[in-house]
Design a protein around this motif. Structure first.
Motif, PDB file in Angstrom:
ATOM      1  N   SER A  60       3.399  73.525  17.753  1.00 44.31           N
ATOM      2  CA  SER A  60       4.067  74.847  17.401  1.00 44.31           C
ATOM      3  C   SER A  60       3.120  75.931  16.765  1.00 44.31           C
ATOM      4  O   SER A  60       3.244  77.084  17.256  1.00 44.31           O
ATOM      5  CB  SER A  60       4.949  74.465  15.925  1.00 44.31           C
ATOM      6  OG  SER A  60       5.564  75.740  15.361  1.00 44.31           O
ATOM      7  N   ASP A  61       1.973  75.538  16.322  1.00 48.88           N
ATOM      8  CA  ASP A  61       0.856  76.461  16.096  1.00 48.88           C
ATOM      9  C   ASP A  61       0.335  77.079  17.358  1.00 48.88           C
ATOM     10  O   ASP A  61      -0.064  78.050  17.420  1.00 48.88           O
ATOM     11  CB  ASP A  61      -0.320  75.860  15.176  1.00 48.88           C
ATOM     12  CG  ASP A  61       0.125  75.739  13.867  1.00 48.88           C
ATOM     13  OD1 ASP A  61       0.979  76.212  13.179  1.00 48.88           O
ATOM     14  OD2 ASP A  61      -0.551  75.068  13.085  1.00 48.88           O
ATOM     15  N   ARG A  97      12.801  70.558  14.430  1.00 54.39           N
ATOM     16  CA  ARG A  97      12.674  70.220  13.127  1.00 54.39           C
ATOM     17  C   ARG A  97      13.632  69.351  12.381  1.00 54.39           C
ATOM     18  O   ARG A  97      13.360  68.352  11.372  1.00 54.39           O
ATOM     19  CB  ARG A  97      12.988  71.608  12.424  1.00 54.39           C
ATOM     20  CG  ARG A  97      12.900  71.730  10.963  1.00 54.39           C
ATOM     21  CD  ARG A  97      12.691  72.965  10.312  1.00 54.39           C
ATOM     22  NE  ARG A  97      12.753  73.042   8.862  1.00 54.39           N
ATOM     23  CZ  ARG A  97      12.246  73.885   8.030  1.00 54.39           C
ATOM     24  NH1 ARG A  97      11.674  75.051   8.734  1.00 54.39           N
ATOM     25  NH2 ARG A  97      12.218  73.788   6.892  1.00 54.39           N
ATOM     26  N   SER A 176      -1.993  76.030  10.472  1.00 50.76           N
ATOM     27  CA  SER A 176      -1.493  77.214   9.946  1.00 50.76           C
ATOM     28  C   SER A 176      -1.093  77.096   8.569  1.00 50.76           C
ATOM     29  O   SER A 176      -0.483  76.095   8.247  1.00 50.76           O
ATOM     30  CB  SER A 176      -0.769  78.026  10.881  1.00 50.76           C
ATOM     31  OG  SER A 176       0.635  77.473  10.928  1.00 50.76           O
ATOM     32  N   ALA A 177      -1.092  78.092   7.705  1.00 47.43           N
ATOM     33  CA  ALA A 177      -0.422  78.117   6.522  1.00 47.43           C
ATOM     34  C   ALA A 177       0.853  77.790   6.498  1.00 47.43           C
ATOM     35  O   ALA A 177       1.344  77.068   5.749  1.00 47.43           O
ATOM     36  CB  ALA A 177      -0.797  79.482   5.889  1.00 47.43           C
ATOM     37  N   ALA A 178       1.668  78.452   7.618  1.00 52.09           N
ATOM     38  CA  ALA A 178       3.176  78.054   7.679  1.00 52.09           C
ATOM     39  C   ALA A 178       3.208  76.490   7.979  1.00 52.09           C
ATOM     40  O   ALA A 178       4.130  76.133   7.433  1.00 52.09           O
ATOM     41  CB  ALA A 178       3.481  78.959   8.642  1.00 52.09           C
ATOM     42  N   SER A 179       2.755  76.206   9.075  1.00 55.63           N
ATOM     43  CA  SER A 179       2.789  74.663   9.496  1.00 55.63           C
ATOM     44  C   SER A 179       2.179  73.797   8.398  1.00 55.63           C
ATOM     45  O   SER A 179       3.063  72.722   7.980  1.00 55.63           O
ATOM     46  CB  SER A 179       1.927  74.251  10.601  1.00 55.63           C
ATOM     47  OG  SER A 179       2.839  75.106  11.528  1.00 55.63           O
ATOM     48  N   THR A 180       1.397  74.108   7.520  1.00 61.93           N
ATOM     49  CA  THR A 180       0.893  73.553   6.368  1.00 61.93           C
ATOM     50  C   THR A 180       1.962  73.075   5.385  1.00 61.93           C
ATOM     51  O   THR A 180       2.296  72.102   4.705  1.00 61.93           O
ATOM     52  CB  THR A 180      -0.418  73.931   5.911  1.00 61.93           C
ATOM     53  OG1 THR A 180      -1.400  73.938   6.703  1.00 61.93           O
ATOM     54  CG2 THR A 180      -0.971  73.069   4.707  1.00 61.93           C
ATOM     55  N   GLU A 181       2.575  74.343   5.176  1.00 66.99           N
ATOM     56  CA  GLU A 181       3.686  74.463   4.020  1.00 66.99           C
ATOM     57  C   GLU A 181       4.487  73.539   4.498  1.00 66.99           C
ATOM     58  O   GLU A 181       5.427  72.691   3.672  1.00 66.99           O
ATOM     59  CB  GLU A 181       4.056  75.870   3.768  1.00 66.99           C
ATOM     60  CG  GLU A 181       5.193  76.086   2.499  1.00 66.99           C
ATOM     61  CD  GLU A 181       5.354  77.274   2.295  1.00 66.99           C
ATOM     62  OE1 GLU A 181       6.324  77.534   1.615  1.00 66.99           O
ATOM     63  OE2 GLU A 181       5.082  78.326   3.194  1.00 66.99           O
ATOM     64  N   LEU A 182       5.172  73.644   5.897  1.00 69.80           N
ATOM     65  CA  LEU A 182       6.094  73.013   6.475  1.00 69.80           C
ATOM     66  C   LEU A 182       5.733  71.381   6.487  1.00 69.80           C
ATOM     67  O   LEU A 182       6.911  70.673   5.993  1.00 69.80           O
ATOM     68  CB  LEU A 182       6.634  73.194   7.680  1.00 69.80           C
ATOM     69  CG  LEU A 182       7.818  72.799   8.519  1.00 69.80           C
ATOM     70  CD1 LEU A 182       9.012  72.895   7.647  1.00 69.80           C
ATOM     71  CD2 LEU A 182       7.791  73.220   9.840  1.00 69.80           C
ATOM     72  N   ASP A 185       6.629  70.141   2.760  1.00 72.93           N
ATOM     73  CA  ASP A 185       8.054  70.303   2.666  1.00 72.93           C
ATOM     74  C   ASP A 185       8.945  69.127   3.201  1.00 72.93           C
ATOM     75  O   ASP A 185       9.316  68.644   2.496  1.00 72.93           O
ATOM     76  CB  ASP A 185       8.679  71.591   3.291  1.00 72.93           C
ATOM     77  CG  ASP A 185       8.395  72.736   2.405  1.00 72.93           C
ATOM     78  OD1 ASP A 185       7.877  72.690   1.112  1.00 72.93           O
ATOM     79  OD2 ASP A 185       8.586  73.873   2.627  1.00 72.93           O
TER      80      ASP A 185
END
Length: 286
Positions: A60-61, A97, A176-182, A185
């Motif tokens: 995804s990144d 997802r 990435s910050a978004a993928s790390t957060e996901l 989660d």
């Protein structure tokens, strides 16, 4: 002191249940660690699914995948074991997802197989190697029914490598910050009360009901006939630690031994929590 306490827990339970346990835990700041057989090779069971999620986020990144893209459930992916897709009609089209969530939340084996087919087994293992994890590998789960007894062949790692990966992910060094957060989660969506969190003041439903959450656990566990494992991150206030407990050579796990193995993981987790959680109490170092 903590090291000896954990060793006594392992010795006590191993007196009644055959097998070996490996443990590694390390705080996010690197100031505390615990190691018992931390560099020995163990079967991962379903904890290896962590790296399938990681490989999906890498794709995804790189803008090579859209997590909203959908895959069709076909009979070739409906394998027995944990999960729900095995029991549903072919033709369902969950998103990437959705599949990642099912794979981590309820350890859905069919969701796992769909993602491995999409990503490629060699690609997933190449991503593991890029993290410098020399002994961690995902095996071929498409032959799960024939190779079920070969737990080491389905996935293998060491407690230290599992923790090294989780700490780097928690520090935001890999995606990435978004993928790390996901990643975190999805790792936190656990509808089972897995052993690492069982004796800790952490609720798997706290986010859903907007409860205060000073402690949370993001982990993936797994069991096969002769092994059990769980690896994850325990967050306490603004700190925490990664921990991996891996068990092998346990032929009794499908009988009376199952509760003993889960209790072993839970007791180790509680010992670590009791020793390290006070470091993160608000105002302690002020």
């Amino acid at each position: 002191m903590l090291q000896r306490q954990i060793e006594r827990v392992v010795e006590r339970l191993n007196a009644s249940v055959a097998g070996k346990a490996g443990v590694y835990a390390e705080t996010l700041d690197g100031e505390e660690c615990l190691a018992i057989r931390a560099d020995e090779l163990f079967p991962t069971a379903s904890t290896i699914k962590i790296f399938i999620l990681d490989a999906l986020l890498a794709r995804s990144d790189a803008a090579e995948s859209n997590l909203g893209d959908r895959l069709e459930l076909t009979p070739s992916f409906t394998k027995p074991g944990s999960g729900v897709l095995y029991h549903l009609d072919p033709g369902l089209r969950p998103s990437l997802r959705d599949l990642a969530t099912l794979m981590m939340m309820i350890s859905d084996n069919s969701a796992m197989l769909m993602l491995v087919d999409y990503l490629g087994l060699e690609s997933i293992n190449a991503e593991i190697e890029r993290h410098g994890l020399e002994r961690t590998r995902l095996g071929d789960w498409s032959r799960f029914e024939e190779t079920y007894a070969d737990s080491m062949g389905l996935g293998r790692s060491t407690p230290r490598e599992m923790v090294a990966y989780l700490l780097r992910m928690r520090r935001g060094e890999l995606r990435s910050a978004a993928s790390t957060e996901l990643f975190w989660d999805i790792m936190r969506i656990q509808k089972y009360i897995l052993p690492l969190r069982r004796y800790l003041p952490a609720s798997p439903w706290a986010r859903e009901f907007n409860f205060p959450e000073p402690v949370w656990v993001a982990s993936k566990g797994g069991t096969l006939d002769d092994c059990a494992a769980e690896s994850g991150f325990v967050r306490v206030h603004d700190g925490g630690w990664a921990i991996s407990v891996m068990l092998r050579d346990m032929p009794e796990i499908v009988d009376e031994g199952f509760d003993n193995h889960e209790r072993l993981i839970s007791e180790i987790s509680r010992c670590v929590y009791d020793a390290w959680a006070p470091r993160y109490e608000p105002g302690r170092n002020q």
